[in-house]
Design an enzyme around this catalytic site. Structure first.
Site, PDB file in Angstrom:
ATOM      1  N   LYS A   1     -21.504 -14.496   4.452  1.00 25.66           N
ATOM      2  CA  LYS A   1     -20.830 -15.743   4.838  1.00 25.66           C
ATOM      3  C   LYS A   1     -19.839 -16.093   3.718  1.00 25.66           C
ATOM      4  O   LYS A   1     -20.204 -16.630   2.675  1.00 25.66           O
ATOM      5  CB  LYS A   1     -21.846 -16.868   5.025  1.00 25.66           C
ATOM      6  CG  LYS A   1     -21.233 -18.136   5.594  1.00 25.66           C
ATOM      7  CD  LYS A   1     -22.307 -19.153   5.995  1.00 25.66           C
ATOM      8  CE  LYS A   1     -21.703 -20.413   6.597  1.00 25.66           C
ATOM      9  NZ  LYS A   1     -20.789 -21.130   5.661  1.00 25.66           N
TER      10      LYS A   1
ATOM     11  N   GLU B   1     -11.901 -16.191   7.681  1.00 23.30           N
ATOM     12  CA  GLU B   1     -12.115 -17.105   6.544  1.00 23.30           C
ATOM     13  C   GLU B   1     -11.069 -16.777   5.492  1.00 23.30           C
ATOM     14  O   GLU B   1     -11.045 -15.657   4.951  1.00 23.30           O
ATOM     15  CB  GLU B   1     -13.532 -16.893   5.976  1.00 23.30           C
ATOM     16  CG  GLU B   1     -14.023 -18.022   5.097  1.00 23.30           C
ATOM     17  CD  GLU B   1     -14.664 -19.164   5.913  1.00 23.30           C
ATOM     18  OE1 GLU B   1     -14.725 -19.069   7.154  1.00 23.30           O
ATOM     19  OE2 GLU B   1     -15.095 -20.139   5.284  1.00 23.30           O
TER      20      GLU B   1
ATOM     21  N   GLU C   1     -23.661 -10.582   8.591  1.00 21.06           N
ATOM     22  CA  GLU C   1     -22.400 -10.542   7.834  1.00 21.06           C
ATOM     23  C   GLU C   1     -22.517 -11.472   6.625  1.00 21.06           C
ATOM     24  O   GLU C   1     -23.209 -12.491   6.704  1.00 21.06           O
ATOM     25  CB  GLU C   1     -21.234 -11.055   8.698  1.00 21.06           C
ATOM     26  CG  GLU C   1     -21.031 -10.331   9.993  1.00 21.06           C
ATOM     27  CD  GLU C   1     -20.093 -11.086  10.935  1.00 21.06           C
ATOM     28  OE1 GLU C   1     -19.302 -11.930  10.460  1.00 21.06           O
ATOM     29  OE2 GLU C   1     -20.188 -10.848  12.148  1.00 21.06           O
TER      30      GLU C   1
ATOM     31  N   GLU D   1       7.299  -0.994  -9.175  1.00 17.79           N
ATOM     32  CA  GLU D   1       7.911  -0.214  -8.072  1.00 17.79           C
ATOM     33  C   GLU D   1       7.930  -1.055  -6.799  1.00 17.79           C
ATOM     34  O   GLU D   1       8.905  -1.083  -6.056  1.00 17.79           O
ATOM     35  CB  GLU D   1       7.081   1.054  -7.811  1.00 17.79           C
ATOM     36  CG  GLU D   1       7.223   2.158  -8.851  1.00 17.79           C
ATOM     37  CD  GLU D   1       6.142   3.234  -8.631  1.00 17.79           C
ATOM     38  OE1 GLU D   1       4.957   2.900  -8.857  1.00 17.79           O
ATOM     39  OE2 GLU D   1       6.482   4.350  -8.210  1.00 17.79           O
ATOM     40  N   TYR D   2       6.808  -1.790  -6.559  1.00 21.51           N
ATOM     41  CA  TYR D   2       6.701  -2.611  -5.344  1.00 21.51           C
ATOM     42  C   TYR D   2       7.823  -3.654  -5.347  1.00 21.51           C
ATOM     43  O   TYR D   2       8.545  -3.824  -4.363  1.00 21.51           O
ATOM     44  CB  TYR D   2       5.324  -3.290  -5.306  1.00 21.51           C
ATOM     45  CG  TYR D   2       5.086  -4.149  -4.084  1.00 21.51           C
ATOM     46  CD1 TYR D   2       5.463  -5.491  -4.065  1.00 21.51           C
ATOM     47  CD2 TYR D   2       4.507  -3.614  -2.932  1.00 21.51           C
ATOM     48  CE1 TYR D   2       5.252  -6.284  -2.943  1.00 21.51           C
ATOM     49  CE2 TYR D   2       4.286  -4.403  -1.806  1.00 21.51           C
ATOM     50  CZ  TYR D   2       4.666  -5.736  -1.819  1.00 21.51           C
ATOM     51  OH  TYR D   2       4.450  -6.519  -0.699  1.00 21.51           O
TER      52      TYR D   2
ATOM     53  N   LYS E   1     -25.734 -12.949  13.961  1.00 18.43           N
ATOM     54  CA  LYS E   1     -25.238 -13.140  15.332  1.00 18.43           C
ATOM     55  C   LYS E   1     -25.930 -12.155  16.261  1.00 18.43           C
ATOM     56  O   LYS E   1     -26.195 -11.008  15.874  1.00 18.43           O
ATOM     57  CB  LYS E   1     -23.719 -12.868  15.399  1.00 18.43           C
ATOM     58  CG  LYS E   1     -22.882 -13.779  14.511  1.00 18.43           C
ATOM     59  CD  LYS E   1     -21.452 -13.282  14.407  1.00 18.43           C
ATOM     60  CE  LYS E   1     -20.670 -14.127  13.405  1.00 18.43           C
ATOM     61  NZ  LYS E   1     -19.323 -13.590  13.152  1.00 18.43           N
TER      62      LYS E   1
ATOM     63  N   SER F   1     -19.161 -24.796  14.741  1.00 18.11           N
ATOM     64  CA  SER F   1     -19.711 -24.617  13.388  1.00 18.11           C
ATOM     65  C   SER F   1     -21.085 -23.956  13.530  1.00 18.11           C
ATOM     66  O   SER F   1     -21.617 -23.848  14.642  1.00 18.11           O
ATOM     67  CB  SER F   1     -19.847 -25.966  12.702  1.00 18.11           C
ATOM     68  OG  SER F   1     -20.678 -26.795  13.498  1.00 18.11           O
TER      69      SER F   1
HETATM   70  N1  LIG Z   1     -17.680 -17.759   6.697  1.00 15.19           N
HETATM   71  C1  LIG Z   1     -17.982 -16.608   7.334  1.00 15.19           C
HETATM   72  O1  LIG Z   1     -18.013 -15.536   6.720  1.00 15.19           O
HETATM   73  C2  LIG Z   1     -18.268 -16.653   8.811  1.00 15.19           C
HETATM   74  C3  LIG Z   1     -18.131 -17.857   9.521  1.00 15.19           C
HETATM   75  N2  LIG Z   1     -18.351 -17.891  10.864  1.00 15.19           N
HETATM   76  C4  LIG Z   1     -18.733 -16.746  11.502  1.00 15.19           C
HETATM   77  O2  LIG Z   1     -18.951 -16.757  12.836  1.00 15.19           O
HETATM   78  C5  LIG Z   1     -18.545 -17.951  13.555  1.00 15.19           C
HETATM   79  C6  LIG Z   1     -17.580 -17.535  14.584  1.00 15.19           C
HETATM   80  C7  LIG Z   1     -18.442 -17.070  15.715  1.00 15.19           C
HETATM   81  C8  LIG Z   1     -19.792 -17.751  15.533  1.00 15.19           C
HETATM   82  C9  LIG Z   1     -19.730 -18.537  14.242  1.00 15.19           C
HETATM   83  N3  LIG Z   1     -18.889 -15.557  10.862  1.00 15.19           N
HETATM   84  C10 LIG Z   1     -18.667 -15.489   9.526  1.00 15.19           C
HETATM   85  N4  LIG Z   1     -18.818 -14.281   8.889  1.00 15.19           N
END
Ligand SMILES: NC(=O)c1cnc(OC2CCCC2)nc1N
Length: 328
Positions: free
Chosen positions: A116, A171, A114, A36-37, A288, A83
């Site tokens: 990575k 990413e 989070e 359908e898409y 963070k 980085s």
């Molecule tokens: N690969 C990841 O999932 C990932 C990479 N970088 C960051 O933060 C950077 C940007 C702001 C500070 C470092 N977060 C992530 N989740």
């Protein structure tokens, strides 16, 4: 069909297709069959071919560019893409926490954790809500313009739900299932296999022919707002909520945690089995400081922010140390 009817049908098709793209590629909830898409997409392509002046940059048909590029333009990042420094164990995280506390001099703060994502860092520029440029990290100051290739990623919105001018970091990655499929195709074609999903994503985004990229089913998690005009966002976590509201794919395995001991618990909860169950590869956890007003005070080292750190999982630690030895 009259021009007016065509205009109405084109707008209707675009909004239907965009809704399906969002549901399927951002929410991972398919709402329509592929057949359908494809029918809807073919109808839109035919109508735009009949009325080319009705084509707009955010039409779903504009994701697959027509021309094969000679090469990629170099582009300077407005804000350097830093980085992440690495932590390899709980003590490294406690050291990081002590450094943050000594620099913020008594101000309260929380952490955001989070997953990575193990892919390729990219910078996305939106002007008045329209995706205008995408680039690789490169050396952090200068990257390569891969806008045409990033447009093929259906999880990447070509237009935002608000006309914001901003830079978004994310990413680009290849889901594990896609990685297996692509390597099977390459094996059958007698081509060299990709070593891992990260190399496959990087190799795909370096393709000069966007049509090849479009067949790779790449995806993207966004994880930071590099800059935004006209708004200040008090916490990183609210920044991620805004990205989600705007239509970006934001990884759901994120938490706001009160202190470094809670962070250590979270990090240790991500066992090998948990990671194996994910449809994408991760090589660690990013931690963070949540209160963004503290970032200027924390500042950055030559290459990394002092308000963030990457905890690397054991399997990847050897690779990270080896890569650091080679690179540094
Ligand atoms: N690969 C990841 O999932 C990932 C990479 N970088 C960051 O933060 C950077 C940007 C702001 C500070 C470092 N977060 C992530 N989740």
């Amino acid at each position: 069909m009259s021009r007016e009817q065509a205009t109405a049908r084109i707008e209707e098709l675009r909004s239907i297709i965009k809704k399906h793209d969002y549901s399927y590629y951002v929410l991972d909830q398919p709402t329509i069959s592929d057949y359908e898409y494809d029918q809807l997409m073919q109808e839109l392509i035919a109508l735009e071919a009949e009325y080319p002046d009705l084509i707009t940059p955010d039409s779903p048909t504009q994701r697959i560019g027509g021309t094969v590029l000679e090469g990629f333009e170099k582009v300077a990042h407005r804000n350097p893409m830093l980085s992440l420094a690495n932590a390899f164990g709980p003590e490294d995280l406690r050291d990081f926490d002590r450094r943050v506390k000594s620099l913020v001099a008594g101000e309260a703060f929380e952490y955001v954790v989070e997953l990575k994502i193990d892919g390729l860092a990219v910078s996305l520029i939106y002007e008045n809500g329209v995706f205008v440029r995408g680039a690789t990290r490169g050396d952090g100051e200068v990257g390569e313009d891969i806008t045409a290739n990033l447009k093929t990623i259906k999880a990447l919105p070509l237009i935002l739900s608000k006309p914001l001018t901003m830079e978004v970091r994310g990413e680009a990655y290849l889901p594990k299932r896609e990685f297996e499929r692509i390597n099977q195709e390459r094996e059958q074609a007698g081509e060299p296999l990709f070593a891992n999903p990260r190399n496959a994503a990087a190799g795909s985004l370096r393709q000069l022919d966007p049509r090849i990229v479009g067949k790779r089913n790449l995806s993207i998690f966004t994880y930071a707002i590099g800059s935004i005009e006209g708004e200040t966002i008090p916490t990183h976590s609210q920044g991620l909520d805004l990205l989600h509201e705007l239509g970006f794919k934001v990884n759901p395995e994120r938490r706001v945690l009160p202190d470094i001991e809670a962070v250590i618990e979270f990090v240790q909860s991500w066992t090998g089995e948990q990671r194996a169950a994910l449809p994408y590869e991760i090589d660690g956890i990013v931690i963070k400081v949540n209160q963004t007003h503290l970032y200027p005070r924390l500042g950055t080292t030559a290459k990394s922010p002092r308000w963030a750190i990457a905890y690397k999982f054991a399997a990847e630690q050897a690779e990270t140390i080896l890569r650091d030895i080679i690179v540094n």
